[in-house]
Design a protein around this motif. Structure first.
Motif, PDB file in Angstrom:
ATOM      1  N   GLU A 192       0.845  -1.188   0.000  1.00  0.00           N
ATOM      2  CA  GLU A 192       0.000   0.000   0.000  1.00  0.00           C
ATOM      3  C   GLU A 192       0.885   1.245   0.000  1.00  0.00           C
ATOM      4  O   GLU A 192       1.926   1.282   0.652  1.00  0.00           O
ATOM      5  CB  GLU A 192      -0.893  -0.010   1.244  1.00  0.00           C
ATOM      6  CG  GLU A 192      -1.833   1.167   1.312  1.00  0.00           C
ATOM      7  CD  GLU A 192      -2.736   1.151   2.534  1.00  0.00           C
ATOM      8  OE1 GLU A 192      -3.841   1.707   2.431  1.00  0.00           O
ATOM      9  OE2 GLU A 192      -2.331   0.607   3.583  1.00  0.00           O
ATOM     10  N   LEU A 193       0.456   2.254  -0.721  1.00  0.00           N
ATOM     11  CA  LEU A 193       1.159   3.533  -0.740  1.00  0.00           C
ATOM     12  C   LEU A 193       0.365   4.509   0.112  1.00  0.00           C
ATOM     13  O   LEU A 193      -0.840   4.691  -0.079  1.00  0.00           O
ATOM     14  CB  LEU A 193       1.292   4.050  -2.167  1.00  0.00           C
ATOM     15  CG  LEU A 193       2.102   5.331  -2.363  1.00  0.00           C
ATOM     16  CD1 LEU A 193       3.550   5.132  -1.929  1.00  0.00           C
ATOM     17  CD2 LEU A 193       2.050   5.774  -3.822  1.00  0.00           C
TER      18      LEU A 193
ATOM     19  N   ARG B 220      -3.476   6.266  -0.282  1.00  0.00           N
ATOM     20  CA  ARG B 220      -4.382   6.867   0.694  1.00  0.00           C
ATOM     21  C   ARG B 220      -3.594   7.869   1.525  1.00  0.00           C
ATOM     22  O   ARG B 220      -2.357   7.827   1.554  1.00  0.00           O
ATOM     23  CB  ARG B 220      -5.061   5.821   1.566  1.00  0.00           C
ATOM     24  CG  ARG B 220      -4.178   5.138   2.576  1.00  0.00           C
ATOM     25  CD  ARG B 220      -4.990   4.186   3.468  1.00  0.00           C
ATOM     26  NE  ARG B 220      -4.147   3.400   4.339  1.00  0.00           N
ATOM     27  CZ  ARG B 220      -3.779   3.758   5.576  1.00  0.00           C
ATOM     28  NH1 ARG B 220      -4.169   4.913   6.081  1.00  0.00           N
ATOM     29  NH2 ARG B 220      -3.002   2.965   6.298  1.00  0.00           N
ATOM     30  N   CYS B 221      -4.318   8.762   2.184  1.00  0.00           N
ATOM     31  CA  CYS B 221      -3.690   9.786   3.010  1.00  0.00           C
ATOM     32  C   CYS B 221      -3.966   9.507   4.483  1.00  0.00           C
ATOM     33  O   CYS B 221      -5.046   9.050   4.841  1.00  0.00           O
ATOM     34  CB  CYS B 221      -4.237  11.160   2.668  1.00  0.00           C
ATOM     35  SG  CYS B 221      -3.871  11.668   0.993  1.00  0.00           S
TER      36      CYS B 221
ATOM     37  N   LEU C 297       0.335  14.214  -5.941  1.00  0.00           N
ATOM     38  CA  LEU C 297       0.513  12.778  -6.029  1.00  0.00           C
ATOM     39  C   LEU C 297      -0.498  12.151  -6.986  1.00  0.00           C
ATOM     40  O   LEU C 297      -0.187  11.181  -7.683  1.00  0.00           O
ATOM     41  CB  LEU C 297       0.434  12.133  -4.640  1.00  0.00           C
ATOM     42  CG  LEU C 297       0.881  10.680  -4.538  1.00  0.00           C
ATOM     43  CD1 LEU C 297       2.274  10.459  -5.123  1.00  0.00           C
ATOM     44  CD2 LEU C 297       0.836  10.218  -3.078  1.00  0.00           C
ATOM     45  N   ASN C 298      -1.679  12.737  -7.068  1.00  0.00           N
ATOM     46  CA  ASN C 298      -2.686  12.264  -8.027  1.00  0.00           C
ATOM     47  C   ASN C 298      -2.191  12.361  -9.470  1.00  0.00           C
ATOM     48  O   ASN C 298      -2.626  11.591 -10.328  1.00  0.00           O
ATOM     49  CB  ASN C 298      -3.994  13.050  -7.881  1.00  0.00           C
ATOM     50  CG  ASN C 298      -4.886  12.473  -6.810  1.00  0.00           C
ATOM     51  OD1 ASN C 298      -4.941  11.270  -6.613  1.00  0.00           O
ATOM     52  ND2 ASN C 298      -5.582  13.352  -6.102  1.00  0.00           N
ATOM     53  N   LYS C 299      -1.276  13.271  -9.746  1.00  0.00           N
ATOM     54  CA  LYS C 299      -0.723  13.418 -11.097  1.00  0.00           C
ATOM     55  C   LYS C 299      -0.067  12.125 -11.591  1.00  0.00           C
ATOM     56  O   LYS C 299      -0.026  11.871 -12.787  1.00  0.00           O
ATOM     57  CB  LYS C 299       0.342  14.525 -11.150  1.00  0.00           C
ATOM     58  CG  LYS C 299      -0.163  15.922 -11.102  1.00  0.00           C
ATOM     59  CD  LYS C 299       1.063  16.847 -11.160  1.00  0.00           C
ATOM     60  CE  LYS C 299       0.744  18.270 -11.441  1.00  0.00           C
ATOM     61  NZ  LYS C 299       1.974  19.065 -11.630  1.00  0.00           N
ATOM     62  N   LEU C 300       0.445  11.333 -10.667  1.00  0.00           N
ATOM     63  CA  LEU C 300       1.155  10.111 -11.040  1.00  0.00           C
ATOM     64  C   LEU C 300       0.203   8.981 -11.400  1.00  0.00           C
ATOM     65  O   LEU C 300       0.635   7.954 -11.929  1.00  0.00           O
ATOM     66  CB  LEU C 300       2.105   9.672  -9.924  1.00  0.00           C
ATOM     67  CG  LEU C 300       3.230  10.645  -9.579  1.00  0.00           C
ATOM     68  CD1 LEU C 300       4.114  10.057  -8.487  1.00  0.00           C
ATOM     69  CD2 LEU C 300       4.047  11.016 -10.809  1.00  0.00           C
ATOM     70  N   GLY C 301      -1.083   9.141 -11.097  1.00  0.00           N
ATOM     71  CA  GLY C 301      -2.067   8.138 -11.477  1.00  0.00           C
ATOM     72  C   GLY C 301      -1.936   6.819 -10.735  1.00  0.00           C
ATOM     73  O   GLY C 301      -2.304   5.766 -11.261  1.00  0.00           O
TER      74      GLY C 301
END
Length: 193
Positions: A2-3, A24-25, A16-20
């Protein structure tokens, strides 16, 4: 694995969403006060690592990303202003000057304990602005949760005459070029993930 992004920052989440990739935060609850005599670079590296370690302690089988940022003006560390008057004071101090930003980054593998850290610098050259321009900016964008009191991804870009950086994402708060290298070291290729 999990990241996990060890942050509640909407700016870091957006980057981070740019990396696709799926992540989770989780917000770490740590004391972000500097240690006496600590350099800005050492401060952000320590805090990035501490954020990652705090989350990783209860997250087995995870890669945890920690990040922290400070602005430095005239050898003085500037954090998040939190309110209008402090934000305006920071912008007055930066007005017409070169400001250095340091962003600490940590990627911690909770299984192996492997910990990669880096500090990425950015130099911002502020234009000479009037008091009216500074207050108008503060009132329009309310950058109270941003180190240095601006949002370069928004109207804050109009405050500068130049930005010097290896990665434009670093100024927003997450050095994606370095992060993708760190992830690759852990076997995560963002292009094929």
């Amino acid at each position: 694995m999990e990241l996990i992004l060890a942050s509640s920052s909407p700016f870091r989440q957006s980057l981070l969403n740019k990396l696709g990739i799926t992540f989770r935060c989780q917000s770490p609850d740590i004391d972000e006060s500097p240690v006496a005599g600590e350099s800005p670079q050492a401060l952000v590296e320590r805090l990035a690592r501490q954020k990652a370690e705090t989350i990783a302690a209860n997250a087995p089988h995870s890669l945890v990303i920690g990040s922290d940022q400070v602005a430095v003006i005239d050898d003085q560390i500037m954090g998040k202003p939190g309110e209008r008057d402090k934000a305006l004071a920071q912008l007055r101090l930066a007005n017409g000057k070169r400001v250095h930003f340091y962003t600490g980054l940590c990627l911690l593998n909770s299984n192996s304990g492997n910990c990669q850290t880096a500090v990425e610098p950015v130099e911002v050259v502020f234009r000479r602005l009037t008091e009216q321009q500074l207050t108008a900016y503060i009132d329009k964008e309310t950058p109270f949760q941003c180190a240095g009191s601006f949002k370069c991804e928004g109207l804050g870009i109009s405050l500068f005459s130049a930005i010097h950086s290896d990665d434009p994402n670093t100024l927003v708060g997450l050095p994606l070029i370095r992060l993708t290298q760190m992830l690759a070291n852990e076997g995560v290729d963002v292009l094929t993930a």
